[in-house]
Motif scaffolding. Structure first.
Motif, PDB file in Angstrom:
ATOM      1  N   LEU A  61     -12.201   2.210   3.649  1.00 35.73           N
ATOM      2  CA  LEU A  61     -10.821   1.842   3.326  1.00 35.73           C
ATOM      3  C   LEU A  61     -10.583   0.355   3.546  1.00 35.73           C
ATOM      4  CD1 LEU A  61      -8.693   4.806   4.723  1.00 35.73           C
ATOM      5  CD2 LEU A  61      -8.903   4.078   2.349  1.00 35.73           C
ATOM      6  N   GLU A  62     -11.262  -0.219   4.513  1.00 36.23           N
ATOM      7  CA  GLU A  62     -11.099  -1.648   4.785  1.00 36.23           C
ATOM      8  C   GLU A  62     -11.599  -2.508   3.626  1.00 36.23           C
ATOM      9  OE1 GLU A  62     -12.582   0.499   7.091  1.00 36.23           O
ATOM     10  OE2 GLU A  62     -10.666   0.715   8.121  1.00 36.23           O
ATOM     11  N   GLN A  63     -12.493  -1.967   2.814  1.00 34.67           N
ATOM     12  CA  GLN A  63     -13.060  -2.720   1.698  1.00 34.67           C
ATOM     13  C   GLN A  63     -12.230  -2.626   0.421  1.00 34.67           C
ATOM     14  OE1 GLN A  63     -16.960  -0.796   2.214  1.00 34.67           O
ATOM     15  NE2 GLN A  63     -17.811  -2.872   2.167  1.00 34.67           N
ATOM     16  N   VAL A  64     -11.246  -1.752   0.386  1.00 34.86           N
ATOM     17  CA  VAL A  64     -10.382  -1.638  -0.791  1.00 34.86           C
ATOM     18  C   VAL A  64      -9.559  -2.925  -0.878  1.00 34.86           C
ATOM     19  CG1 VAL A  64      -8.519  -0.354  -1.897  1.00 34.86           C
ATOM     20  CG2 VAL A  64     -10.258   0.872  -0.579  1.00 34.86           C
ATOM     21  N   PRO A  65      -9.562  -3.584  -2.035  1.00 36.92           N
ATOM     22  CA  PRO A  65      -8.846  -4.862  -2.143  1.00 36.92           C
ATOM     23  C   PRO A  65      -7.332  -4.711  -2.016  1.00 36.92           C
ATOM     24  CG  PRO A  65      -9.814  -4.228  -4.261  1.00 36.92           C
ATOM     25  CD  PRO A  65     -10.235  -3.212  -3.263  1.00 36.92           C
ATOM     26  N   ARG A  66      -6.711  -5.740  -1.488  1.00 31.20           N
ATOM     27  CA  ARG A  66      -5.250  -5.784  -1.360  1.00 31.20           C
ATOM     28  C   ARG A  66      -4.672  -6.303  -2.679  1.00 31.20           C
ATOM     29  NH1 ARG A  66      -3.223  -4.621   3.397  1.00 31.20           N
ATOM     30  NH2 ARG A  66      -4.548  -4.725   5.229  1.00 31.20           N
ATOM     31  N   LEU A  67      -4.732  -5.466  -3.675  1.00 32.51           N
ATOM     32  CA  LEU A  67      -4.241  -5.792  -5.008  1.00 32.51           C
ATOM     33  C   LEU A  67      -2.979  -4.985  -5.236  1.00 32.51           C
ATOM     34  CD1 LEU A  67      -4.701  -7.136  -7.783  1.00 32.51           C
ATOM     35  CD2 LEU A  67      -6.075  -5.155  -8.395  1.00 32.51           C
ATOM     36  N   SER A  68      -1.841  -5.646  -5.224  1.00 32.08           N
ATOM     37  CA  SER A  68      -0.546  -4.965  -5.329  1.00 32.08           C
ATOM     38  C   SER A  68      -0.488  -3.883  -4.252  1.00 32.08           C
ATOM     39  CB  SER A  68      -0.343  -4.415  -6.742  1.00 32.08           C
ATOM     40  OG  SER A  68       0.933  -3.851  -6.886  1.00 32.08           O
ATOM     41  N   ASN A  69      -0.267  -2.621  -4.618  1.00 25.23           N
ATOM     42  CA  ASN A  69      -0.194  -1.545  -3.636  1.00 25.23           C
ATOM     43  C   ASN A  69      -1.425  -0.632  -3.692  1.00 25.23           C
ATOM     44  OD1 ASN A  69       0.461  -0.395  -6.130  1.00 25.23           O
ATOM     45  ND2 ASN A  69       1.701   1.209  -5.192  1.00 25.23           N
ATOM     46  N   LEU A  70      -2.517  -1.144  -4.259  1.00 28.36           N
ATOM     47  CA  LEU A  70      -3.731  -0.343  -4.431  1.00 28.36           C
ATOM     48  C   LEU A  70      -4.228   0.240  -3.110  1.00 28.36           C
ATOM     49  CD1 LEU A  70      -6.115   0.677  -6.163  1.00 28.36           C
ATOM     50  CD2 LEU A  70      -7.224  -1.524  -5.735  1.00 28.36           C
ATOM     51  N   LYS A  71      -4.379  -0.606  -2.110  1.00 31.77           N
ATOM     52  CA  LYS A  71      -4.917  -0.148  -0.830  1.00 31.77           C
ATOM     53  C   LYS A  71      -4.019   0.915  -0.195  1.00 31.77           C
ATOM     54  CE  LYS A  71      -7.148  -1.905   3.284  1.00 31.77           C
ATOM     55  NZ  LYS A  71      -7.712  -3.097   3.869  1.00 31.77           N
ATOM     56  N   GLU A  72      -2.716   0.742  -0.307  1.00 31.24           N
ATOM     57  CA  GLU A  72      -1.785   1.698   0.285  1.00 31.24           C
ATOM     58  C   GLU A  72      -1.890   3.065  -0.387  1.00 31.24           C
ATOM     59  OE1 GLU A  72      -0.990  -1.426  -0.601  1.00 31.24           O
ATOM     60  OE2 GLU A  72      -0.661  -2.291   1.379  1.00 31.24           O
ATOM     61  N   VAL A  73      -1.981   3.076  -1.725  1.00 28.06           N
ATOM     62  CA  VAL A  73      -2.061   4.350  -2.452  1.00 28.06           C
ATOM     63  C   VAL A  73      -3.383   5.058  -2.152  1.00 28.06           C
ATOM     64  CG1 VAL A  73      -2.078   5.433  -4.744  1.00 28.06           C
ATOM     65  CG2 VAL A  73      -0.504   3.552  -4.266  1.00 28.06           C
TER      66      VAL A  73
ATOM     67  N   ASP B  28      -2.193   8.431 -10.039  1.00 26.71           N
ATOM     68  CA  ASP B  28      -2.825   8.742 -11.318  1.00 26.71           C
ATOM     69  C   ASP B  28      -3.449   7.525 -11.999  1.00 26.71           C
ATOM     70  OD1 ASP B  28      -2.116  11.491 -11.196  1.00 26.71           O
ATOM     71  OD2 ASP B  28      -0.082  10.963 -11.808  1.00 26.71           O
ATOM     72  N   SER B  29      -3.335   6.355 -11.398  1.00 23.14           N
ATOM     73  CA  SER B  29      -3.896   5.131 -11.990  1.00 23.14           C
ATOM     74  C   SER B  29      -5.426   5.184 -11.942  1.00 23.14           C
ATOM     75  CB  SER B  29      -3.407   3.900 -11.223  1.00 23.14           C
ATOM     76  OG  SER B  29      -2.008   3.792 -11.290  1.00 23.14           O
ATOM     77  N   GLY B  30      -6.038   4.694 -12.996  1.00 17.55           N
ATOM     78  CA  GLY B  30      -7.497   4.708 -13.089  1.00 17.55           C
ATOM     79  C   GLY B  30      -8.177   3.986 -11.945  1.00 17.55           C
ATOM     80  N   LEU B  31      -7.679   2.817 -11.582  1.00 17.94           N
ATOM     81  CA  LEU B  31      -8.293   2.043 -10.509  1.00 17.94           C
ATOM     82  C   LEU B  31      -8.166   2.753  -9.163  1.00 17.94           C
ATOM     83  CD1 LEU B  31      -9.859  -0.551 -10.169  1.00 17.94           C
ATOM     84  CD2 LEU B  31      -7.711  -1.746  -9.749  1.00 17.94           C
ATOM     85  N   VAL B  32      -7.067   3.437  -8.951  1.00 21.49           N
ATOM     86  CA  VAL B  32      -6.883   4.221  -7.718  1.00 21.49           C
ATOM     87  C   VAL B  32      -7.927   5.336  -7.673  1.00 21.49           C
ATOM     88  CG1 VAL B  32      -5.350   5.812  -6.502  1.00 21.49           C
ATOM     89  CG2 VAL B  32      -4.430   3.688  -7.452  1.00 21.49           C
TER      90      VAL B  32
END
Length: 46
Positions: free
Chosen positions: A24-36, A6-10
């Motif tokens: 998906l490879e371009q999603v930054p590794r910021l905390s667990n952002l890429k995983e979500v 539900d996070s805005g950035l997600v």
């Protein structure tokens, strides 16, 4: 910071991946952002 589905950035990255603006490879590794975002794209709900 921990992101949820539900996070805005997600939501922004999820939409960008779904529309083909980014991969998906371009999603930054910021905390667990890429995983979500990956879980949402693959249809996995945590």
């Amino acid at each position: 910071m921990t992101f949820t589905k539900d996070s805005g950035l997600v939501k922004i990255w999820y939409g960008a991946v779904l529309t083909g603006q980014y991969t998906l490879e371009q999603v930054p590794r910021l905390s667990n952002l890429k995983e979500v975002v990956t879980e949402l794209v693959n249809g996995v709900t945590a």
